[in-house]
Design an enzyme around this catalytic site. Structure first.
Site, mmCIF file in Angstrom:
data_model
loop_
_atom_site.group_PDB
_atom_site.id
_atom_site.type_symbol
_atom_site.label_atom_id
_atom_site.label_comp_id
_atom_site.label_asym_id
_atom_site.label_seq_id
_atom_site.Cartn_x
_atom_site.Cartn_y
_atom_site.Cartn_z
ATOM 1 C CB CYS A 130 73.812 85.246 84.889
ATOM 2 S SG CYS A 130 73.632 83.542 84.356
ATOM 3 C CB VAL A 164 66.596 52.464 83.119
ATOM 4 C CG1 VAL A 164 67.187 53.852 83.177
ATOM 5 C CG2 VAL A 164 65.121 52.540 82.892
ATOM 6 C CD GLN A 173 66.043 91.869 81.023
ATOM 7 O OE1 GLN A 173 65.682 90.878 80.428
ATOM 8 N NE2 GLN A 173 66.557 92.907 80.384
ATOM 9 C CG PHE A 214 70.490 87.377 77.550
ATOM 10 C CD1 PHE A 214 71.745 87.890 77.819
ATOM 11 C CD2 PHE A 214 70.206 86.084 77.950
ATOM 12 C CE1 PHE A 214 72.706 87.123 78.462
ATOM 13 C CE2 PHE A 214 71.145 85.307 78.605
ATOM 14 C CZ PHE A 214 72.404 85.833 78.860
ATOM 15 C CD GLU A 261 62.948 95.877 78.015
ATOM 16 O OE1 GLU A 261 63.896 95.327 77.418
ATOM 17 O OE2 GLU A 261 62.546 97.015 77.737
ATOM 18 N NE ARG A 264 67.498 100.608 70.542
ATOM 19 C CZ ARG A 264 68.458 101.453 70.920
ATOM 20 N NH1 ARG A 264 69.649 101.400 70.361
ATOM 21 N NH2 ARG A 264 68.229 102.334 71.860
ATOM 22 C CG PHE A 305 65.066 96.833 71.785
ATOM 23 C CD1 PHE A 305 64.451 96.063 72.752
ATOM 24 C CD2 PHE A 305 64.406 97.966 71.329
ATOM 25 C CE1 PHE A 305 63.212 96.417 73.266
ATOM 26 C CE2 PHE A 305 63.157 98.330 71.827
ATOM 27 C CZ PHE A 305 62.566 97.551 72.797
ATOM 28 C CD GLU A 314 70.517 96.740 73.840
ATOM 29 O OE1 GLU A 314 69.503 96.209 73.413
ATOM 30 O OE2 GLU A 314 70.577 97.946 74.144
HETATM 31 C C1 LIG Z 1 71.848 65.553 75.806
HETATM 32 C C2 LIG Z 1 71.810 64.291 75.000
HETATM 33 C C3 LIG Z 1 72.632 64.185 73.904
HETATM 34 C C4 LIG Z 1 72.600 63.027 73.124
HETATM 35 N N1 LIG Z 1 73.417 62.973 72.048
HETATM 36 C C5 LIG Z 1 73.379 61.891 71.263
HETATM 37 C C6 LIG Z 1 74.214 61.822 70.125
HETATM 38 O O1 LIG Z 1 75.008 62.722 69.840
HETATM 39 N N2 LIG Z 1 74.101 60.718 69.341
HETATM 40 C C7 LIG Z 1 73.243 59.704 69.631
HETATM 41 O O2 LIG Z 1 73.204 58.734 68.890
HETATM 42 N N3 LIG Z 1 72.469 59.742 70.717
HETATM 43 C C8 LIG Z 1 72.513 60.805 71.527
HETATM 44 N N4 LIG Z 1 71.697 60.856 72.633
HETATM 45 C C9 LIG Z 1 70.793 59.744 72.905
HETATM 46 C C10 LIG Z 1 71.277 58.764 74.020
HETATM 47 O O3 LIG Z 1 72.183 59.357 74.863
HETATM 48 C C11 LIG Z 1 71.932 57.534 73.468
HETATM 49 O O4 LIG Z 1 71.054 56.847 72.631
HETATM 50 C C12 LIG Z 1 72.449 56.590 74.556
HETATM 51 O O5 LIG Z 1 73.272 55.643 73.983
HETATM 52 C C13 LIG Z 1 71.330 55.906 75.337
HETATM 53 O O6 LIG Z 1 71.899 55.081 76.322
HETATM 54 P P1 LIG Z 1 71.283 54.931 77.788
HETATM 55 O O7 LIG Z 1 72.068 53.885 78.461
HETATM 56 O O8 LIG Z 1 71.224 56.192 78.472
HETATM 57 O O9 LIG Z 1 69.820 54.436 77.429
HETATM 58 P P2 LIG Z 1 68.560 54.318 78.366
HETATM 59 O O10 LIG Z 1 67.815 55.596 78.341
HETATM 60 O O11 LIG Z 1 68.923 53.798 79.687
HETATM 61 O O12 LIG Z 1 67.762 53.215 77.561
HETATM 62 C C14 LIG Z 1 67.408 53.455 76.229
HETATM 63 C C15 LIG Z 1 66.606 52.291 75.636
HETATM 64 O O13 LIG Z 1 67.395 51.114 75.513
HETATM 65 C C16 LIG Z 1 66.710 49.986 76.043
HETATM 66 N N5 LIG Z 1 67.712 49.075 76.591
HETATM 67 C C17 LIG Z 1 68.741 49.409 77.378
HETATM 68 N N6 LIG Z 1 69.473 48.313 77.645
HETATM 69 C C18 LIG Z 1 68.886 47.278 77.032
HETATM 70 C C19 LIG Z 1 69.200 45.896 76.940
HETATM 71 N N7 LIG Z 1 70.246 45.363 77.531
HETATM 72 N N8 LIG Z 1 68.380 45.121 76.193
HETATM 73 C C20 LIG Z 1 67.289 45.625 75.587
HETATM 74 N N9 LIG Z 1 66.962 46.922 75.648
HETATM 75 C C21 LIG Z 1 67.764 47.751 76.353
HETATM 76 C C22 LIG Z 1 65.823 50.611 77.100
HETATM 77 O O14 LIG Z 1 64.723 49.804 77.407
HETATM 78 C C23 LIG Z 1 65.403 51.910 76.467
HETATM 79 O O15 LIG Z 1 64.322 51.749 75.621
HETATM 80 C C24 LIG Z 1 71.721 61.983 73.449
HETATM 81 C C25 LIG Z 1 70.908 62.084 74.572
HETATM 82 C C26 LIG Z 1 70.941 63.229 75.331
HETATM 83 C C27 LIG Z 1 70.054 63.330 76.533
HETATM 84 S S1 FES Z 2 77.370 83.003 83.400
HETATM 85 FE FE1 FES Z 2 77.041 81.288 82.182
HETATM 86 S S2 FES Z 2 74.950 81.352 81.769
HETATM 87 FE FE2 FES Z 2 75.291 83.192 82.772
#
Ligand SMILES: Cc1cc2nc3c(=O)[nH]c(=O)nc-3n(C[C@H](O)[C@H](O)[C@H](O)COP(=O)(O)OP(=O)(O)OC[C@H]3O[C@@H](n4cnc5c(N)ncnc54)[C@H](O)[C@@H]3O)c2cc1C
Ligand code: FES
Ligand code: FES
Length: 1335
Positions: free
Chosen positions: A114, A260, A773, A804, A808, A886, A920, A1267
């Site tokens: 897709c 952040v 679809q 999928f 539909e 089905r 289905f 399917e």
């Molecule tokens: C798709 C996805 C998958 C993920 N998988 C995992 C995983 O497998 N395991 C896991 O543990 N986590 C996972 N996470 C969570 C996240 O990615 C982690 O916790 C990551 O380490 C956050 O870091 P960041 O820099 O992006 O945080 P941010 O979003 O930038 O900040 C997070 C928090 O930390 C605070 N902060 C940041 N820096 C400071 C500082 N210096 N002092 C005080 N406070 C501070 C911020 O104020 C905020 O509250 C996942 C997230 C996503 C979106």
């Molecule tokens: S080709 Fe990857 S989601 Fe459809």
């Protein structure tokens, strides 16, 4: 220190300046809306699918080098781009100016169906190559941990990209390794007429890094890094301080400000938890927070250092230091392997993980167990150090760090020689998934002894914070590392980590078992090491059969073969039929140029709608108050049932029982109540959230069991009886009864529901662009709701980013409100659902429950079956009746059942209406059948394979619905699969493996599938086509089918090319539209190639007949000559074609007539390994033999087989919908609903198309393929059951056990009963409120 007033960055080599960036705008929104770069897609908005992957490049003034990394544009704040260069899929190549080799290879290797995921995958690969032009296969496979694809099954993508890797042989497809694959019958000869080549890598463009876009010279400076930034948006102010003092002052002034770094937590909070942060501070450019320093005790990382850099640094330290020193680092690196995908790890920082204080953080258990030291600072109090211990986390998402403090650095310690450290994580899916439970465990021994000096155990997923097992930590001191420790530790841990039934997250017995299983693994691993280090001192030893419990998960690069029959040697070059032609949109999809609904350029005065949906599962609506919403800037109107000019009712199936806008009552959460119309998506969505709806709640019915208890059913009842049931049971030597559940499945097409309605301003005309679809049904329902005849409404579909079955009928629930809004306001209106909205509202595959009684002889021959099948239909009927029919037709699976009664019951519940989904109902019917087959085998203590063989249909036998099986290739597929998979020898090897291993078990299973082709509603088995030949000889085709990635248009062009005897390059399909081919059936039931192919063939034959006189008059002339002659002779060069399937139609009353035109057959054999202590599994190998008749396009057919199998694998092994007892859907995005990822491709994956199969009942002898292969994935499920059985035998448990689908780690672990699971018996049902229910 300087400050900048404008945001400046580069996109695809061009400078972008923004003077007033809104801090809440993501990079993705900016790319798509402002820069009109729509190649980067929105698949989820929460970092979970990778569709939005871009490459970000940053100049490092210290090393004077440029770092390139992949990132999720959906989470990257626009304001964070200052001084960076962004490369999107458009920046590396295009169809017009030449594709980049990465784009070309994914397209030519059939890795794009897709296409919605394709640009993201391209950018992950491109970034890898920018950093490492010759990666290993393992590097390459790891690069996609953060990308999802719902169509392909991943194999073709890996195959195409393997040509970039070190291991790829320069001989390309002629490599001797490839030749081996064809010697599949074990006789050492290449089989005549077979091919294993789906693409020719010798024709690929060579990688040429000189053509890569250069890093903008203007950014090779430290100027931007040193600038402080302040940007103010509608609701949020963004500060980027440039030094520590400035940061501390800001945090002092704004203690509630959100820091952040990667925004991977904060971004998700804003998007999904509706958080608004007035102040955001980005500490990404503070020197002290980016430093890494080493001393004799350990390594200190600045708080803003990303996880990717930590991984690299620790890996270097592991290579440089003595093994024992880096034991904690090894655990961190191993944990990071399973932490999100690269896109997240490249931007997320260590501080973000610690400070979020998530109870399932992966790093915090390791940090607590190691007692890492944090340095924090504030303006008033200066610096202080905190050791991470049991006092660090104060409560849910609260830490001992004060609001005005910032985390500056984290110190990870070296370990001593008598100190051991391991980390553990169990998730639903291994890659890119959050933990169910994770742990960090450290033990320190007295010198030269196995006496415990101290142990630290920290667990995630067991409480609102990461917790330490303090009682166990205290009690174990002084104990010897001997086997008797395990029992005591288990008891102490059970005390330390209580989890009452019904706790958030559910699965309480499993989670408690996991903690002890992790400790047991730790015990064994440490025991192995200390016995080696201190021989003679340690008395306990690890039995050989227990050793495999200690190994960490390893996955070798995948292997695969695809074998198909070549076209006959005499077939003309220009005739594309039967050749592996590439999907005709693949190049555009790979370059991001393919247009999906939300990529259509904005119309003048276009508006956007956001949905207001029910928050209750069953309630009266007392009032709806949009007044707050109307005050939000940009909001234009609120639309509800009062604005419907025509009918407010529609039906997804034959029954009209659903409201477009709920008015008096809501019947499920997520039901549409109204829409807010605004100038932008952001404004519309903000406003929709503040529309107030008052409800009076009523009791909901959510599950099948509740519906049965309360007698809540739809009237549609179907039943099939054949033979004499009483006699059948009398003939039986054994009669067993049983039941089994099969969960539903979210469609998770990468493109969510989307529609654009454009009123034409005349005569009530409206043009709809919809991801559907079913353009005809969409057209008709929109006409009805607008109160205009269907001839005023045109519905157009260019392509879908996956369907999928989910598009539909259900798209109509979202298209109609868009059309009503456009009609009322007289302007174009658009909407594309967010992933969470889509998952909440759009319905899924039906959950099923089967209750059966089966009689059989002592040899395993079935004599009778009585089976009641229930599905959870949801709040409206939609297609549930046809889905059940089905299921009944497939309740025999592939077996002859002489005496049978199967009955279907549709449960009326207060959940979103469940709907069509690939298969289905067929897979559910067959799953129930294969379950009782296993029970027969278990009762008789013979192999399930034997029971299957004894009962398998023979040619000419009739099914329970009295249809004879003609050209029944099931046994041919079976025997070929047994042979190709080397089943018998591997069965023996597995038995040996199982006898030698207590905690790892293997299982194997071979499963057939027989799938009936046709719509079971007779009238739908018709199709039309319009074929136009233009004066220049070019041909335009329109037909009733829609393109959703399955390659339908490509196959249809192949059919037309063969019929017209011209090359495919002269033929084009632009779109599907209701004003060219009317009254079409939905693209569904796998029948679209059969039906539309015949209609096209019919039209082409008519045209060819018209051209015949001109061909005869000028036999040596060209196609263009004949067309030209016909034109000047005033011969019509366009015509419609039509087809209806003959000799079908079934009557339930009389159990007569043929419901199906023919059957597709296939067989799969899978081998699985499970970890009995954790419930983890991996698929070691799958072999599939599939009967596709004469393949129209082997690449597309193999793509459907692999994609269908992978989707089935998700259904049966991974994808668990979780809904609270009140109807609240918990699994609303890729974060907590896991579809298969790249890492789930079987270690070895072999697919072959059955040779010499001919099907007289479909176009050019082909067979339907969409399917049928899905159910083959049940071979993985039953192989897993086989493996569990071996574990149960070791634990002294004989006999049959029930295993529901999906076989999640929880179900696998808890079925492998042992001394640890026995500690946590299941709480009696009804004694607590479960966190989620079995639907
Ligand atoms: C798709 C996805 C998958 C993920 N998988 C995992 C995983 O497998 N395991 C896991 O543990 N986590 C996972 N996470 C969570 C996240 O990615 C982690 O916790 C990551 O380490 C956050 O870091 P960041 O820099 O992006 O945080 P941010 O979003 O930038 O900040 C997070 C928090 O930390 C605070 N902060 C940041 N820096 C400071 C500082 N210096 N002092 C005080 N406070 C501070 C911020 O104020 C905020 O509250 C996942 C997230 C996503 C979106
Ligand atoms: S080709 Fe990857 S989601 Fe459809
Ligand atoms: S859209 Fe960004 S990861 Fe899914």
């Amino acid at each position: 220190m300087t400050s900048a007033s404008k945001l400046l960055f580069f996109v695809n080599g061009k400078e972008v300046e923004e003077s007033e960036p809104d801090p809440e705008t993501t990079l993705l929104q900016y790319l798509r809306l402002k820069l009109k770069l729509t190649g980067t897609k929105l698949g989820c908005g929460e970092g979970g699918c990778g569709a939005c992957t871009v490459m970000i490049s940053k100049y490092d003034p210290v090393s004077k080098s440029v770092r390139h990394f992949s990132a999720n544009a959906c989470l990257a704040p626009l304001c964070a781009m200052h001084g960076l260069a962004v490369t999107t899929v458009e920046g590396i190549g295009s169809v017009k100016n030449g594709l980049h080799p990465v784009q070309e290879r994914i397209a030519k290797s059939h890795g794009s169906q897709c296409g919605f995921c394709t640009p993201g995958i391209v950018m992950s690969m491109y970034t890898l190559l920018r950093n490492n032009p010759l990666p290993t296969r393992a590097d390459m496979e790891s690069a996609f941990e953060g990308n999802l694809c719902r169509c392909t099954g991943y194999r073709p993508i890996l195959d195409g990209f393997r040509t970039f890797t070190k291991e790829y042989c320069q001989m390309g497809e002629n490599c001797c390794r490839n030749q081996k694959f064809i010697q599949c019958n074990g006789n050492g000869n290449i089989e005549e007429g077979l091919s294993s080549e789906l693409f020719d890598s010798s024709k690929f463009l060579p990688p040429d890094s000189t053509q890569d876009p250069i890093f903008p010279p203007a950014l090779r400076t430290d100027k931007y890094d040193q600038q402080s930034l302040t940007f103010m948006g509608e609701r949020t102010t963004w500060f980027r301080p440039s030094n520590l003092q400035e940061l501390l002052e800001l945090k002092h002034s704004y203690p509630d400000a959100r820091l952040v770094i990667g925004n991977t937590e904060v971004g998700v909070e804003i998007k999904l938890k509706n958080m608004v942060y007035k102040t955001m501070i980005a500490p990404t450019h503070i020197e002290e927070l980016n430093q890494i320093s080493k001393d004799s005790d350990g390594i200190t990382f600045g708080a803003s250092v990303t996880l990717a850099v930590i991984e690299e640094t620790l890996q270097e330290a592991i290579n440089e230091h003595q093994e024992h020193q880096t034991r904690m680092f090894q655990a961190v690196v191993e944990m990071l392997r399973w932490f999100a995908g690269h896109q997240i790890r490249n931007v997320a920082a260590v501080a973000g993980n610690i400070m979020t204080a998530s109870p399932i953080s992966d790093l915090n258990p390791l940090f607590l167990a190691a007692g890492v030291t944090l340095t924090v600072m504030s303006k008033d109090q200066g610096k202080r150090e905190i050791v991470m211990d049991e006092k660090f986390f104060l409560g849910y998402r609260k830490t001992a760090v004060k609001p005005q403090e910032v985390l500056v650095s984290v110190k990870l310690p070296f370990m001593q020689q008598n100190e051991y450290f391991f980390g553990y994580k169990q998730a639903n899916r291994r890659e890119d998934d959050i933990a169910i439970v994770n742990a960090g465990i450290q033990v320190l021994f007295e010198a030269n002894s196995n006496s415990i000096k101290g142990m630290r155990l920290a667990f995630g997923g067991m409480a609102p914070t990461t917790v330490m097992a303090t009682k166990a930590m205290k009690n174990c001191v002084g104990r010897k590392w001997e086997d008797d420790l395990v029992k005591d530790m288990a008891d102490w841990l059970a005390d330390d980590l209580p989890l009452p039934p019904g706790s958030p997250g559910g699965m309480t017995e499993y989670r408690r078992t996991l903690c002890i299983s992790f400790f047991y693994k730790f015990y064994l691993s440490v025991l192995m090491q200390i016995r080696q280090r201190l021989p003679g001192i340690v008395h306990s030893k690890v039995p050989t059969s227990h050793r495999s419990a200690t190994t960490v998960f390893q996955k070798d690069p995948t292997k695969s073969t695809q074998v198909y029959e070549e076209v006959a040697s005499g077939q003309p070059e220009h005739d594309p039929l039967g050749r592996p032609l590439v999907h005709l949109s693949a190049d555009k999809q790979a370059s991001g140029e393919a247009i999906y609904i939300d990529d259509i350029p904005l119309y003048e005065n276009e508006k956007y709608v956001a949905f207001v949906t029910s928050q209750k599962a069953h309630a009266k609506i007392l009032s709806i108050d949009p007044s707050e919403a109307m005050k939000i800037p940009g909001v234009v109107d609120f639309i509800s049932h009062k604005d419907v000019p025509g009918h407010n009712m529609w039906g997804g199936g034959p029954t009209i029982d659903e409201k477009i806008f709920a008015s008096e009552k809501v019947l499920c959460m997520g039901q549409v109540i109204g829409v807010v119309v605004a100038d932008t998506q952001v404004h519309a969505q903000r406003a929709a959230k503040v529309v107030k709806v008052e409800y009076e709640e009523m009791e909901p019915i959510i599950t099948i069991k509740e519906a049965i208890e309360k007698g809540s059913f739809y009237e549609h009842k179907s039943s099939i009886s054949n033979g004499d049931l009483v006699k059948g049971f009398e003939m039986a030597d054994h009669v067993v009864e049983g039941e089994v559940n099969m969960g539903g499945q979210e469609h998770f097409y990468l493109e969510t529901h989307a529609a654009l309605a454009v009123p034409k301003g005349e005569d009530g005309e409206m043009e709809l662009f919809v991801s559907t679809q079913n353009p005809t049904e969409t057209q008709h329902v929109v006409a009805e709701c607008l109160g205009v005849p269907a001839n005023k409404i045109v519905c157009r579909v260019k392509r879908m980013g996956g369907g999928f079955g989910g598009k539909e009928t259900r798209n109509i629930a979202f298209t109609t409100p868009v059309a009503i809004a456009a009609n009322k306001l007289g302007c174009p209106v658009r909407c594309m659902l967010d992933r969470d909205e889509d998952m909440l509202s759009s319905g899924t595959r039906h959950p099923f429950y089967g209750k059966y009684k089966v009689g059989f002889t002592k040899d395993g021959k079935i004599t009778a079956l009585e089976c009641d099948i229930y599905n959870n239909a949801g709040h409206s009927l939609d297609l549930s009746g046809a889905v059940m029919d089905r299921a009944l037709f497939h309740s025999d699976a592939s077996y002859k059942i002489p005496n049978i009664r199967v009955s279907g019951h549709l449960c009326k519940t207060n959940i979103p209406s469940n709907t069509a989904f690939r298969g289905f109902g067929g897979p559910q019917g067959m799953f129930i059948a294969e379950t009782w087959i296993e029970q027969i085998a278990s009762t008789l203590d013979i192999s399930a394979r034997q029971v299957r063989e004894i009962n398998m249909y023979n040619e000419g036998e009739t099914t329970h619905f009295n249809q004879p099986l003609l050209q029944c290739n099931i046994k041919r597929c079976w025997n070929e699969c047994l042979e190709r998979s080397d089943f018998c020898n591997r069965r023996k090897d597995i038995d040996i493996f199982n006898s030698e291993n207590r905690w790892k078990k293997r299982g194997i299973s071979i499963i057939p599938t027989k799938f009936g082709i046709s719509y079971t509603a007779l009238f739908l088995n018709q199709a039309g086509a319009l074929v136009i030949i233009y004066k220049d000889g070019s041909v335009l085709i329109t037909h009733g089918g829609t393109e959703m990635g399955q390659g339908l248009h490509t196959k249809m062009i192949q059919v037309a090319a063969r019929t017209l005897k011209i090359p495919a390059s002269k033929i084009h399909i632009s779109e599907t539209s209701t004003n060219t081919v009317p009254n079409t059936s939905a693209t569904a039931a796998s029948a679209s190639s059969d039906l539309n192919g015949m209609a096209i063939q019919n039209a082409c034959q008519i045209l060819l007949e018209r051209l015949e006189p001109y061909i005869n008059a000028n036999p040596k002339g060209s196609w263009e000559d004949w067309v030209n002659a016909a034109y000047f002779d005033r011969t019509s060069l366009s015509t419609t074609g039509f087809y209806k399937t003959p000799n079908i139609g079934y009557n339930f009353e009389t159990n007569s007539g043929n419901p199906f035109n023919y059957f597709s057959f296939g067989v799969a054999c899978s081998e699985v390994e499970i970890d009995c202590l954790t419930g983890d599994h991996k698929v070691l190998r799958t072999d599939i033999v599939m009967d596709v008749g004469v393949s129209l396009n082997p690449a597309i057919d193999i793509g459907q087989i692999e994609g269908g199998f992978t989707q089935g694998y998700g259904l049966m092994m991974l994808e668990q919908q979780k809904m609270a007892p009140n109807g609240f859907l918990i699994t609303r995005g890729p974060g907590n609903y896991k579809i298969p990822g790249f890492g789930d491709v079987p270690g070895e994956f072999n697919v072959s198309l059955l040779k010499g199969s001919v099907n007289r009942r479909a176009v050019y002898s082909s067979k339907a393929i969409g399917e049928p292969p899905l159910f083959l994935a049940s071979s993985v499920f039953f192989a897993t059951k086989d493996a569990i059985n071996s574990a149960r035998l070791d634990a002294g448990l004989n006999g049959y056990f029930q295993l529901n689908s999906p076989a999640t780690p929880e179900r696998i672990r808890m079925a492998c009963q042992d001394q640890f699971t026995k500690m946590f018996p299941e709480a009696p049902k009804g004694s607590y409120k479960p966190w989620f229910v079995e639907l």
